[in-house]
Write an enzyme that holds these catalytic residues in place. Sequence first.
Site, mmCIF file in Angstrom:
data_model
loop_
_atom_site.group_PDB
_atom_site.id
_atom_site.type_symbol
_atom_site.label_atom_id
_atom_site.label_comp_id
_atom_site.label_asym_id
_atom_site.label_seq_id
_atom_site.Cartn_x
_atom_site.Cartn_y
_atom_site.Cartn_z
ATOM 1 N NE ARG A 7 -14.678 60.590 72.968
ATOM 2 C CZ ARG A 7 -13.959 59.886 72.100
ATOM 3 N NH1 ARG A 7 -13.929 60.214 70.834
ATOM 4 N NH2 ARG A 7 -13.252 58.853 72.492
ATOM 5 N NE ARG A 63 -15.029 67.817 53.227
ATOM 6 C CZ ARG A 63 -13.944 67.379 53.884
ATOM 7 N NH1 ARG A 63 -13.264 66.360 53.429
ATOM 8 N NH2 ARG A 63 -13.545 67.991 54.982
ATOM 9 C CB CYS A 75 -8.075 62.931 60.267
ATOM 10 S SG CYS A 75 -9.619 62.869 59.349
ATOM 11 C CD GLU A 78 -7.133 58.152 70.469
ATOM 12 O OE1 GLU A 78 -7.166 58.436 71.684
ATOM 13 O OE2 GLU A 78 -7.886 58.681 69.630
ATOM 14 N NE ARG A 90 -10.452 55.938 71.338
ATOM 15 C CZ ARG A 90 -9.447 55.070 71.224
ATOM 16 N NH1 ARG A 90 -8.650 55.117 70.165
ATOM 17 N NH2 ARG A 90 -9.238 54.156 72.144
ATOM 18 C CE1 TYR A 108 -16.520 55.284 72.942
ATOM 19 C CE2 TYR A 108 -18.668 55.981 73.753
ATOM 20 C CZ TYR A 108 -17.323 56.227 73.557
ATOM 21 O OH TYR A 108 -16.792 57.429 73.955
ATOM 22 N NE ARG A 116 -16.839 56.357 78.975
ATOM 23 C CZ ARG A 116 -17.345 57.590 79.103
ATOM 24 N NH1 ARG A 116 -17.035 58.518 78.238
ATOM 25 N NH2 ARG A 116 -18.146 57.874 80.095
#
Length: 125
Positions: A7, A63, A75, A78, A90, A108, A116
């Site tokens: 992540r 890409r 994609c 959120e 993210r 992060y 986090r």
Amino acid sequence: MFVRGIRGATVVLANTPEEIEKATVELTNEILAQNEVAVQDIAFAVFTLTKDLNAAFPAKFARLNCGFELVPMMCYQELDVPNSIRMCLRVLLTVNTDKAQNEIKHVYLKGAKALRADLERDSIK
């Protein structure tokens, strides 16, 4: 070999294609470097953007700039949770690796570090 999720998140400075590109490339390259991941070992990538970011698809920039030509990517927007971080990009990379789960470094950057804080270690910048 295992399948592991990695992540990461960052805050984008402006809702422009250029800023989304810059944030996508920086975050993606940092995740690859910190986890010593080769692009051919990526099973798929999922990018999400908060609703205030809609100027471009992050997958396009992965890409074009990170060698993800053959990586399946999606994609999404959120979830719009009240009081959550805005302008947030993210990513979840699913990779094939020999690393144990506790060896994975989630990344992060910038204002997204607050997502986090429990991961306070070298992988968070």
